[in-house]
Design an enzyme around this catalytic site. Structure first.
Site, PDB file in Angstrom:
ATOM      1  N   ARG A 196     -22.120  -1.438 -46.634  1.00  0.00           N
ATOM      2  CA  ARG A 196     -20.963  -1.096 -45.804  1.00  0.00           C
ATOM      3  C   ARG A 196     -21.458  -0.169 -44.698  1.00  0.00           C
ATOM      4  NH1 ARG A 196     -16.188  -0.534 -48.634  1.00  0.00           N
ATOM      5  NH2 ARG A 196     -15.261   0.156 -46.676  1.00  0.00           N
ATOM      6  N   ASN A 206      -1.998  -6.904  -0.373  1.00  0.00           N
ATOM      7  CA  ASN A 206      -3.202  -6.970  -1.199  1.00  0.00           C
ATOM      8  C   ASN A 206      -3.101  -8.070  -2.263  1.00  0.00           C
ATOM      9  OD1 ASN A 206      -4.400  -4.620   0.031  1.00  0.00           O
ATOM     10  ND2 ASN A 206      -2.937  -3.382  -1.109  1.00  0.00           N
ATOM     11  N   SER A 263       0.847  -1.189   0.000  1.00  0.00           N
ATOM     12  CA  SER A 263       0.000   0.000   0.000  1.00  0.00           C
ATOM     13  C   SER A 263       0.882   1.239   0.000  1.00  0.00           C
ATOM     14  CB  SER A 263      -0.891  -0.011   1.253  1.00  0.00           C
ATOM     15  OG  SER A 263      -1.454   1.264   1.492  1.00  0.00           O
ATOM     16  N   LYS A 313      -0.272  -3.845   4.782  1.00  0.00           N
ATOM     17  CA  LYS A 313      -1.124  -4.422   3.737  1.00  0.00           C
ATOM     18  C   LYS A 313      -0.375  -5.421   2.858  1.00  0.00           C
ATOM     19  CE  LYS A 313      -4.799  -3.378   2.657  1.00  0.00           C
ATOM     20  NZ  LYS A 313      -5.270  -2.193   1.904  1.00  0.00           N
TER      21      LYS A 313
END
Length: 483
Positions: A330, A298, A290, A296
């Site tokens: 087209r 993660n 983090s 942290k």
């Protein structure tokens, strides 16, 4: 790339250089088709092949000039012809000509003749799609092999099955891995089917192949088939300028793949929460931290896979919206609206597959945490079995009435045993019977046959590697720590 982490995993498969090279590859293949039809000689093929290298072209200039014609084929052709002219000027003795209709044609006149811009871009996008599906298939095959190993190893690693977010019954992590495996093998089959059906686009200005027919009377359909052969694509049998099924089919299989991967990533992200802690991504230097919180770790790769799964259906929806608005011979804008979403969808899913492969190949499984959660739920996890079994016994109805409120409170086994004994004497239900009744490992249903079925299907694939799986522990449910 700054706001799309992991883009480098795509190998540049959808970047501007790759798109330019794909368009140049189409032009080169078309010259080879003309050679096979007897319309140009070897020297034309050699000259165009040499000039059709993306790095020889000013990519930025082609991009700037694309607005003038509404697409990048026109400035790409101008650049290609300029390079061919420079090659011829540098070696004027190399009189490279083509021989269409019995008259000499300048070298640069052989380039693109009979085609239209949509032929080149549609075919180039199909070439990019084919390369993407090949890369995607390789990542999914590796991830599926990792899941097969996990399913094999953890076939009796008991964990809590949760429905609507709440504990339901005992299951095993092996079955969870087998379920994920089946989903990936399903989409791998769909990818292979789609890969084999990606078609070349070859119709000329209005889908009539008129200019191609004029070049090679009676052989225009053959020319389209030859172009498909040269590029390793399928032959659709007809131009599909306003029938956008090939594009939506490619988009749909990419969305399906994103769905399957997103579901796996979502399970991992949830299981990686500290209060659950059953699964974790393998730690990697500098990953998962983090910007402000040092504690942290993660599950960033799984988070990124989830982000791709969230976005993919909306990109696919644009392709279907465009397909429904294609008009005349087209399209007037709906065709142009496909390019960005399709390329982004390809890139996002290819990157997500590579990320998921890394997650699954290094997934950390905490079997202690899984068992701890089973024990925390207690006998309530096998309440279905307890109530069904007890109800069939003498005095069972009274016992069931007493058991229901206790089980709702997630009673501990030590509380449940005396209650059962109060209603059911040992002659009816012995202590050993009660212990077996409350054991979550005795109520795993068909988990092992289901795992075996998923593994057998996976092992039957031509690219399977069952010999790479280690033998499963004899009693993995009693293992300690992480794997």
């Amino acid at each position: 790339m700054l706001l799309e982490p992991g883009t480098e995993r795509s190998g540049g498969i959808t970047d501007d250089r790759a798109v330019l090279q794909a368009m140049l590859d189409v032009e080169t293949a078309w010259v080879r088709v003309q050679h096979r039809l007897g319309l140009v000689d070897d020297r034309v093929v050699t000259a165009v092949t040499t000039a059709a290298e993306a790095d020889r072209h000013d990519l930025a200039q082609i991009a700037r000039a694309a607005e003038d014609g509404g697409n990048s084929v026109i400035p790409m052709l101008a650049s290609l012809r300029e390079i061919l002219h420079e090659q011829h000027t540098a070696d004027p003795s190399d009189a490279v000509h083509s021989v269409g209709q019995g008259a000499a044609v300048d070298l640069d006149g052989a380039v693109h003749r009979g085609l239209t811009s949509q032929d080149v871009i549609d075919t180039a996008l199909m070439c990019i799609g084919a390369r993407a599906l090949d890369a995607l298939g390789a990542s999914l095959a590796s991830g599926a092999d990792a899941l097969a190993r996990l399913a094999h190893e953890h076939r009796r690693t008991v964990r809590v099955a949760r429905t609507l977010g709440q504990p339901a019954l005992p299951t095993t992590f092996g079955l969870t891995a087998a379920d994920w495996l089946t989903a990936l093998d399903d989409v791998r089959d769909e990818l292979a089917d789609t890969r084999g059906s990606l078609p070349v686009q070859c119709g000329g200005a209005a889908g009539t192949l008129a200019a191609i027919e004029a070049l090679a009377p009676g052989r225009s359909l053959e020319a389209a088939d030859l172009l498909a052969e040269e590029l390793g694509l399928a032959s659709h049998g007809r131009p599909w300028h306003t029938d956008r099924a090939p594009v939506t089919r490619l988009g749909d299989v990419l969305v399906r793949t994103a769905d399957a991967m997103g579901r796996i990533a979502a399970d991992i992200v949830l299981s990686a929460r500290l209060e659950i802690g059953e699964l974790r991504e393998r730690p990697a230097e500098g990953r998962g931290g983090s910007s402000t919180l040092p504690q942290k770790q993660n599950p960033v790769l799984s988070v990124l896979v989830r982000s791709a799964a969230i976005e993919a259906p909306h990109l696919g929806a644009v392709l279907h919206s465009a397909a429904g608005l294609a008009v005349d011979e087209r399209p007037d804008g709906s065709w142009h609206a496909e390019w960005g979403p399709l390329l982004r969808l390809v890139r996002r899913v290819v990157v997500a597959a590579a990320q998921l492969d890394e997650v699954l190949s290094g997934l950390v499984v905490d079997v202690d945490a899984m068992r701890r959660h089973v024990d925390e739920v207690g006998p309530a996890l096998v309440s279905e079995r307890v109530l069904t079994t007890v109800a069939a016994l003498p005095n069972g109805a009274a016992a069931v009435a007493a058991l229901r409120p206790v089980l709702r409170g997630r009673a501990r086994a030590r509380h449940l045993t005396p209650l059962l004994r109060a209603y059911l004497p040992e002659a009816v239900l012995s202590d050993a019977d009660i212990e077996d009744l409350l054991d979550p490992l005795q109520y795993l249903g068909a988990t092992e046959p289901l795992i075996d079925r998923a593994l057998a299907r996976h092992d039957a694939r031509p690219d399977a590697r069952p010999d790479a799986r280690p033998d499963a522990p004899e009693h993995p449910d009693s293992s300690q720590g992480e794997t």
